[in-house]
Design a protein around this motif. Structure first.
Motif, PDB file in Angstrom:
ATOM      1  N   THR A  31       0.850  -1.185   0.000  1.00 27.57           N
ATOM      2  CA  THR A  31       0.000   0.000   0.000  1.00 27.57           C
ATOM      3  C   THR A  31       0.882   1.230   0.000  1.00 27.57           C
ATOM      4  OG1 THR A  31      -2.012   1.006   0.918  1.00 27.57           O
ATOM      5  CG2 THR A  31      -0.280   0.415   2.496  1.00 27.57           C
ATOM      6  N   MET A  70      -5.976  -0.140  -1.056  1.00 23.39           N
ATOM      7  CA  MET A  70      -6.035   1.112  -1.803  1.00 23.39           C
ATOM      8  C   MET A  70      -5.385   2.194  -0.950  1.00 23.39           C
ATOM      9  SD  MET A  70      -6.938   2.375  -4.673  1.00 23.39           S
ATOM     10  CE  MET A  70      -7.952   1.049  -5.355  1.00 23.39           C
ATOM     11  N   ALA A  82      -7.704   8.762  -5.766  1.00 24.34           N
ATOM     12  CA  ALA A  82      -7.728   7.704  -4.749  1.00 24.34           C
ATOM     13  C   ALA A  82      -6.406   6.946  -4.706  1.00 24.34           C
ATOM     14  CB  ALA A  82      -8.867   6.731  -5.033  1.00 24.34           C
ATOM     15  N   GLY A  83      -5.711   6.898  -5.847  1.00 27.06           N
ATOM     16  CA  GLY A  83      -4.439   6.200  -5.907  1.00 27.06           C
ATOM     17  C   GLY A  83      -3.352   6.877  -5.091  1.00 27.06           C
ATOM     18  N   TRP A 128     -16.650   8.208  -5.594  1.00 30.32           N
ATOM     19  CA  TRP A 128     -16.882   7.131  -4.620  1.00 30.32           C
ATOM     20  C   TRP A 128     -17.994   7.542  -3.679  1.00 30.32           C
ATOM     21  CZ3 TRP A 128     -14.709   6.499   0.735  1.00 30.32           C
ATOM     22  CH2 TRP A 128     -14.984   5.209   1.247  1.00 30.32           C
ATOM     23  N   ASN A 155      -8.368  -4.179 -13.155  1.00 33.24           N
ATOM     24  CA  ASN A 155      -8.617  -3.527 -11.872  1.00 33.24           C
ATOM     25  C   ASN A 155     -10.106  -3.432 -11.580  1.00 33.24           C
ATOM     26  OD1 ASN A 155      -6.639  -1.645 -10.048  1.00 33.24           O
ATOM     27  ND2 ASN A 155      -5.663  -2.376 -11.932  1.00 33.24           N
ATOM     28  N   ALA A 202     -13.526  -2.088 -10.146  1.00 32.70           N
ATOM     29  CA  ALA A 202     -14.000  -0.764  -9.721  1.00 32.70           C
ATOM     30  C   ALA A 202     -15.276  -0.868  -8.892  1.00 32.70           C
ATOM     31  CB  ALA A 202     -14.234   0.125 -10.939  1.00 32.70           C
ATOM     32  N   ARG A 255     -16.386   0.978  -5.069  1.00 33.59           N
ATOM     33  CA  ARG A 255     -15.024   0.630  -4.655  1.00 33.59           C
ATOM     34  C   ARG A 255     -14.138   1.821  -4.958  1.00 33.59           C
ATOM     35  NH1 ARG A 255     -10.010  -1.479  -6.409  1.00 33.59           N
ATOM     36  NH2 ARG A 255      -9.207  -3.147  -5.076  1.00 33.59           N
ATOM     37  N   ARG A 256     -13.607   2.445  -3.922  1.00 31.62           N
ATOM     38  CA  ARG A 256     -12.787   3.635  -4.098  1.00 31.62           C
ATOM     39  C   ARG A 256     -11.570   3.305  -4.950  1.00 31.62           C
ATOM     40  NH1 ARG A 256      -8.701   6.241  -1.226  1.00 31.62           N
ATOM     41  NH2 ARG A 256      -8.500   4.404   0.079  1.00 31.62           N
ATOM     42  N   GLY A 257     -11.361   4.106  -5.978  1.00 32.60           N
ATOM     43  CA  GLY A 257     -10.209   3.848  -6.846  1.00 32.60           C
ATOM     44  C   GLY A 257     -10.155   4.891  -7.943  1.00 32.60           C
ATOM     45  N   GLN A 258      -8.953   5.110  -8.476  1.00 37.69           N
ATOM     46  CA  GLN A 258      -8.808   6.123  -9.511  1.00 37.69           C
ATOM     47  C   GLN A 258      -9.199   5.582 -10.879  1.00 37.69           C
ATOM     48  OE1 GLN A 258      -4.700   7.249 -10.701  1.00 37.69           O
ATOM     49  NE2 GLN A 258      -4.047   5.560  -9.399  1.00 37.69           N
ATOM     50  N   SER A 289      -7.693  11.272 -11.088  1.00 40.95           N
ATOM     51  CA  SER A 289      -6.433  10.557 -11.223  1.00 40.95           C
ATOM     52  C   SER A 289      -5.323  11.592 -11.384  1.00 40.95           C
ATOM     53  CB  SER A 289      -6.471   9.626 -12.446  1.00 40.95           C
ATOM     54  OG  SER A 289      -5.210   9.020 -12.682  1.00 40.95           O
TER      55      SER A 289
END
Ligand code: ZN
Length: 500
Positions: free
Chosen positions: A10, A63, A300-301, A329, A389, A391, A419-422, A446
């Motif tokens: 992480t 994440m 988020a990344g 998100w 990936n 999402a 799902r939190r993510g870029q 991003s």
């Protein structure tokens, strides 16, 4: 050879309001469950091709978020170490790590992991480590690892390639063909350095070419991770030579210096929110492809919540037509939209829930256009195998207006997910039928990883510094523990003639 593979990955944003607790970790305990395109499968294939015996422990990923909760970190580490103990005797250990993990009370988590693995395997086994370039490279990591290889590309399109490269160095070491010797030099810089643009593109190409020089095993630049407020933060050059410590020191110093000379020109100059939207509106009629606006501050990344509303609010206030925003998100809004169903028109309170850096929630009049469960983003990689990936579940909302405000003709499209993510692939738009057409303005949450997919199709890419949790202006990061005797806080912290 007999080799163990496993890691804990992480990137810790020490300012993030989201704790990296036990429930944040996704743990893969079988390579059958590893994502396609991942470095884990690259190592598996490399081992199989060589007839090596590979023992897989676990790979845990969280994440990027706040400081790792100590108990959860220790539990995962103990499971990893138990796997190493059970696999003994070993010729080698491959540790896929990040390099910027901070656990509660442990600033250098990767140094801790490597040291504890070394305690088990002793000096006879070779330990190889590959890490993200957003790392806090430390003396402790170098002391306990035999070889470290860092991604060269940002966006990280070379993860699997670097893992294969590390594997070859480790295998050659076990076979007695080489003797990796490492040296590290502090570049006295901190920043965000996309390698898709000059002068970084040429720098990485030259660095790669220099690896062909006799006696050089690997050359890496750790860019650093500015939102990790630890003493070891900042850019560092790493050289790995074959048994020649003086040459490693010389190469690390020379390349650190060469990078340092780029300090005024490396990195992007993001535009402020409204200036970025002005630019997007100005060029969108004349470029071949969508205008892609990167909301770098809500990535988020990098540990941001991905629920900030600053950009969406301005798009609605300014009545911008033909715009779309992803990925926001907000599992609660997703839940409501799913309950209402496709075609429903309703009011929702979207985003802005995670703290001041997310802005205020927006009360919106929306239509539920489409729901997709299990959305997967395909992140293009340099070797042609996209990295899959997840999402989470996602919904396409058409926002007609802020409640009580004027309607935007055609609305603004917003993709909300669970799902939190870029944004990494095109799917957050294209899966919902939002194409890469000229005239569109696509806002992606991003910092730079979006570029691998969007760079080739965008009419123009605009980097934007809206407010947010990972605002890309170094001087605005409230660093306290980091050593700031470096650029941009000091214009020339490494005067000509001073030793590395
Ligand atoms: Zn990274």
């Amino acid at each position: 050879m007999r080799v163990f593979l496993g890691g804990i990955v992480t990137e810790t944003n020490t300012f993030s309001p989201i704790p990296t607790g036990a429930s944040e970790w996704e743990v893969v305990r079988s390579l059958d469950d590893a994502a396609s395109g991942s470095s884990l499968l690259a190592v598996r294939d490399e081992a199989a091709a060589r007839g090596d015996e590979l023992i897989f422990g676990l790979s845990a990923f969280a994440m990027p978020a706040g400081i790792a909760v100590r108990r959860a970190y220790e539990d995962l580490l103990e499971e990893l170490l138990a796997g190493v103990r059970a696999a003994m005797p070993l010729d080698a250990v491959i540790l896929p790590l990040h390099g910027a993990m901070v656990a509660d009370g442990e600033d250098d988590a990767e140094g801790d992991v490597i040291e504890r693995v070394r305690t088990i395997v002793g000096d006879a086994a070779v330990i190889g480590v590959h890490i993200d370039l957003h790392c806090h490279l430390s003396e402790r990591m170098l002391e306990h690892a035999d070889a470290i290889v860092i991604y060269k590309e940002y966006p990280h399109t070379d993860m699997a390639e670097r893992a294969r490269e590390l594997y070859r160095i480790v295998a050659d070491t076990v076979a007695g063909r080489v003797q990796p010797t490492m040296a590290m030099v502090d570049c006295r810089m901190m920043g965000i350095y996309p390698t898709s643009a000059e002068p970084m593109r040429s720098f990485v190409d030259a660095l790669t070419a220099a690896e062909d020089e006799p006696g050089v095993l690997s050359l890496s630049l750790g860019h650093g991770f500015p939102w990790g407020d630890v003493p070891d933060s900042g850019a560092r050059m790493l050289a790995v030579t074959d048994g020649d410590a003086a040459a490693a020191e010389r190469m690390a110093t020379a390349w650190a210096r060469r990078f340092y000379e780029l300090r005024h020109t490396a990195g992007v100059r993001p535009l402020a929110l409204d200036a970025a939207l002005d630019r997007a509106l100005e060029v969108r009629g004349s470029v071949d492809g969508p205008v892609v606006v990167a909301d770098q501050a809500d990535n988020a990344g990098g540990g941001a919540p991905a629920d900030s509303t600053f950009v969406l609010r301005r798009l609605l206030e300014r009545g911008v037509e033909g715009a779309a925003v992803a990925l926001v998100w907000d599992p609660i809004v997703h839940h409501l939209a799913r309950s209402a169903g496709t075609g429903a028109r309703l009011q929702v309170r979207l985003g802005g829930k995670m703290g001041p850096t997310s802005g205020d929630p927006l009360d919106l009049d929306v239509t539920v256009v489409q729901l997709i469960d299990g959305l997967v983003q395909q992140w293009p990689q340099g070797d042609g195998v996209a990295y899959a990936n997840p999402a989470g579940d996602a919904v396409h909302l058409r926002v007609h207006a802020m409640v009580g405000g004027p309607e935007v003709p055609g609305g603004v499209d917003v993709i909300v997910n669970t799902r939190r993510g870029q944004v990494l692939g095109l799917e957050p738009f294209t899966a919902f039928g939002i194409g890469m057409d000229p005239g569109r303005i696509l806002v992606v949450k991003s910092t730079q990883h979006f570029y691998a997919a969007y760079g080739p199709v965008a009419g123009e890419v605009i980097y934007m510094a809206a407010p947010g949790a990972v605002a890309p202006i170094m001087e605005q990061i409230p660093l306290v523990r980091a050593d700031l005797r470096k650029y941009p806080w000091v214009d020339d912290p490494w005067p000509e003639g001073e030793a590395g």
